[in-house]
Design a protein around this motif. Structure first.
Motif, PDB file in Angstrom:
ATOM      1  N   LEU A  40      36.019  76.334  -2.327  1.00  0.00           N
ATOM      2  CA  LEU A  40      35.389  75.081  -1.916  1.00  0.00           C
ATOM      3  C   LEU A  40      33.870  75.169  -1.999  1.00  0.00           C
ATOM      4  O   LEU A  40      33.201  74.237  -2.456  1.00  0.00           O
ATOM      5  CB  LEU A  40      35.832  74.703  -0.504  1.00  0.00           C
ATOM      6  CG  LEU A  40      37.299  74.284  -0.380  1.00  0.00           C
ATOM      7  CD1 LEU A  40      37.704  74.227   1.078  1.00  0.00           C
ATOM      8  CD2 LEU A  40      37.534  72.965  -1.088  1.00  0.00           C
ATOM      9  N   GLU A  41      33.312  76.304  -1.568  1.00  0.00           N
ATOM     10  CA  GLU A  41      31.865  76.474  -1.660  1.00  0.00           C
ATOM     11  C   GLU A  41      31.411  76.446  -3.119  1.00  0.00           C
ATOM     12  O   GLU A  41      30.370  75.863  -3.447  1.00  0.00           O
ATOM     13  CB  GLU A  41      31.431  77.778  -1.009  1.00  0.00           C
ATOM     14  CG  GLU A  41      29.925  77.949  -1.034  1.00  0.00           C
ATOM     15  CD  GLU A  41      29.481  79.283  -0.469  1.00  0.00           C
ATOM     16  OE1 GLU A  41      28.615  79.270   0.403  1.00  0.00           O
ATOM     17  OE2 GLU A  41      30.017  80.322  -0.903  1.00  0.00           O
ATOM     18  N   ALA A  42      32.188  77.031  -4.011  1.00  0.00           N
ATOM     19  CA  ALA A  42      31.839  77.025  -5.431  1.00  0.00           C
ATOM     20  C   ALA A  42      31.782  75.592  -5.971  1.00  0.00           C
ATOM     21  O   ALA A  42      30.898  75.260  -6.765  1.00  0.00           O
ATOM     22  CB  ALA A  42      32.852  77.855  -6.223  1.00  0.00           C
ATOM     23  N   ILE A  43      32.690  74.740  -5.523  1.00  0.00           N
ATOM     24  CA  ILE A  43      32.671  73.339  -5.947  1.00  0.00           C
ATOM     25  C   ILE A  43      31.401  72.652  -5.459  1.00  0.00           C
ATOM     26  O   ILE A  43      30.768  71.887  -6.194  1.00  0.00           O
ATOM     27  CB  ILE A  43      33.932  72.601  -5.450  1.00  0.00           C
ATOM     28  CG1 ILE A  43      35.172  73.150  -6.167  1.00  0.00           C
ATOM     29  CG2 ILE A  43      33.803  71.093  -5.665  1.00  0.00           C
ATOM     30  CD1 ILE A  43      36.483  72.688  -5.566  1.00  0.00           C
ATOM     31  N   VAL A  44      31.024  72.937  -4.227  1.00  0.00           N
ATOM     32  CA  VAL A  44      29.810  72.338  -3.666  1.00  0.00           C
ATOM     33  C   VAL A  44      28.591  72.702  -4.510  1.00  0.00           C
ATOM     34  O   VAL A  44      27.701  71.876  -4.729  1.00  0.00           O
ATOM     35  CB  VAL A  44      29.614  72.786  -2.198  1.00  0.00           C
ATOM     36  CG1 VAL A  44      28.250  72.384  -1.678  1.00  0.00           C
ATOM     37  CG2 VAL A  44      30.722  72.221  -1.317  1.00  0.00           C
ATOM     38  N   TRP A  45      28.548  73.936  -5.022  1.00  0.00           N
ATOM     39  CA  TRP A  45      27.382  74.411  -5.761  1.00  0.00           C
ATOM     40  C   TRP A  45      27.455  74.159  -7.261  1.00  0.00           C
ATOM     41  O   TRP A  45      26.506  74.471  -7.989  1.00  0.00           O
ATOM     42  CB  TRP A  45      27.172  75.900  -5.493  1.00  0.00           C
ATOM     43  CG  TRP A  45      26.563  76.103  -4.136  1.00  0.00           C
ATOM     44  CD1 TRP A  45      27.216  76.424  -2.979  1.00  0.00           C
ATOM     45  CD2 TRP A  45      25.197  75.956  -3.797  1.00  0.00           C
ATOM     46  NE1 TRP A  45      26.343  76.496  -1.937  1.00  0.00           N
ATOM     47  CE2 TRP A  45      25.074  76.211  -2.406  1.00  0.00           C
ATOM     48  CE3 TRP A  45      24.054  75.635  -4.512  1.00  0.00           C
ATOM     49  CZ2 TRP A  45      23.870  76.151  -1.739  1.00  0.00           C
ATOM     50  CZ3 TRP A  45      22.842  75.583  -3.848  1.00  0.00           C
ATOM     51  CH2 TRP A  45      22.760  75.841  -2.470  1.00  0.00           C
ATOM     52  N   LEU A  46      28.543  73.556  -7.757  1.00  0.00           N
ATOM     53  CA  LEU A  46      28.640  73.256  -9.184  1.00  0.00           C
ATOM     54  C   LEU A  46      27.525  72.315  -9.615  1.00  0.00           C
ATOM     55  O   LEU A  46      27.231  71.340  -8.919  1.00  0.00           O
ATOM     56  CB  LEU A  46      29.962  72.558  -9.507  1.00  0.00           C
ATOM     57  CG  LEU A  46      31.191  73.405  -9.737  1.00  0.00           C
ATOM     58  CD1 LEU A  46      32.392  72.494  -9.952  1.00  0.00           C
ATOM     59  CD2 LEU A  46      31.014  74.349 -10.887  1.00  0.00           C
ATOM     60  N   GLY A  47      26.946  72.607 -10.761  1.00  0.00           N
ATOM     61  CA  GLY A  47      25.971  71.682 -11.324  1.00  0.00           C
ATOM     62  C   GLY A  47      26.668  70.430 -11.837  1.00  0.00           C
ATOM     63  O   GLY A  47      27.880  70.429 -12.075  1.00  0.00           O
ATOM     64  N   ASP A  48      25.925  69.353 -12.001  1.00  0.00           N
ATOM     65  CA  ASP A  48      26.514  68.093 -12.447  1.00  0.00           C
ATOM     66  C   ASP A  48      27.242  68.226 -13.783  1.00  0.00           C
ATOM     67  O   ASP A  48      28.298  67.634 -13.982  1.00  0.00           O
ATOM     68  CB  ASP A  48      25.453  67.004 -12.539  1.00  0.00           C
ATOM     69  CG  ASP A  48      24.973  66.559 -11.164  1.00  0.00           C
ATOM     70  OD1 ASP A  48      25.691  66.787 -10.176  1.00  0.00           O
ATOM     71  OD2 ASP A  48      23.868  65.978 -11.098  1.00  0.00           O
ATOM     72  N   GLN A  53      32.572  68.193 -16.630  1.00  0.00           N
ATOM     73  CA  GLN A  53      33.599  68.835 -17.461  1.00  0.00           C
ATOM     74  C   GLN A  53      34.928  68.894 -16.718  1.00  0.00           C
ATOM     75  O   GLN A  53      35.980  68.652 -17.304  1.00  0.00           O
ATOM     76  CB  GLN A  53      33.167  70.243 -17.854  1.00  0.00           C
ATOM     77  CG  GLN A  53      32.054  70.271 -18.870  1.00  0.00           C
ATOM     78  CD  GLN A  53      31.584  71.693 -19.141  1.00  0.00           C
ATOM     79  OE1 GLN A  53      31.719  72.583 -18.302  1.00  0.00           O
ATOM     80  NE2 GLN A  53      31.017  71.907 -20.305  1.00  0.00           N
ATOM     81  N   LEU A  54      34.892  69.215 -15.426  1.00  0.00           N
ATOM     82  CA  LEU A  54      36.122  69.265 -14.641  1.00  0.00           C
ATOM     83  C   LEU A  54      36.775  67.898 -14.507  1.00  0.00           C
ATOM     84  O   LEU A  54      37.998  67.786 -14.417  1.00  0.00           O
ATOM     85  CB  LEU A  54      35.832  69.823 -13.238  1.00  0.00           C
ATOM     86  CG  LEU A  54      35.496  71.295 -13.142  1.00  0.00           C
ATOM     87  CD1 LEU A  54      35.085  71.632 -11.712  1.00  0.00           C
ATOM     88  CD2 LEU A  54      36.671  72.130 -13.561  1.00  0.00           C
ATOM     89  N   LEU A  55      35.975  66.861 -14.465  1.00  0.00           N
ATOM     90  CA  LEU A  55      36.492  65.504 -14.277  1.00  0.00           C
ATOM     91  C   LEU A  55      37.019  64.871 -15.558  1.00  0.00           C
ATOM     92  O   LEU A  55      37.630  63.811 -15.508  1.00  0.00           O
ATOM     93  CB  LEU A  55      35.407  64.614 -13.676  1.00  0.00           C
ATOM     94  CG  LEU A  55      34.976  64.989 -12.265  1.00  0.00           C
ATOM     95  CD1 LEU A  55      33.798  64.129 -11.827  1.00  0.00           C
ATOM     96  CD2 LEU A  55      36.121  64.861 -11.295  1.00  0.00           C
TER      97      LEU A  55
END
Length: 75
Positions: A40-48, A53-55
């Protein structure tokens, strides 16, 4: 439940593992994913750019073969 015109996801906290984790279920397909605090923390820190890309549903979700995940993708 969190929903919009594109997705419906059931969200709950799972306490059956060593530590609490988020349980996410795609209500359209029944697919379930568990996310721990580090994920979850990694998702918070993902760049736009990474988040976009994930979306992208064409990357995995809407492919006829069901897409692949990192564990089964061959390079």
């Amino acid at each position: 439940m969190v929903a919009n015109e594109f997705a419906q996801v059931a969200i709950s906290i799972d306490t059956a593992a060593h530590s609490p984790r988020l349980r996410l279920e795609d209500l359209r397909t029944g697919r379930v994913r568990f996310l721990d605090a580090l994920e979850l923390e990694a998702i918070v820190w993902l760049g736009d750019g990474h988040l976009r890309q994930l979306l992208d549903p064409s990357a995995d979700r809407w492919r006829e073969d069901g897409g692949t995940n990192d564990e089964t993708r061959q390079t």
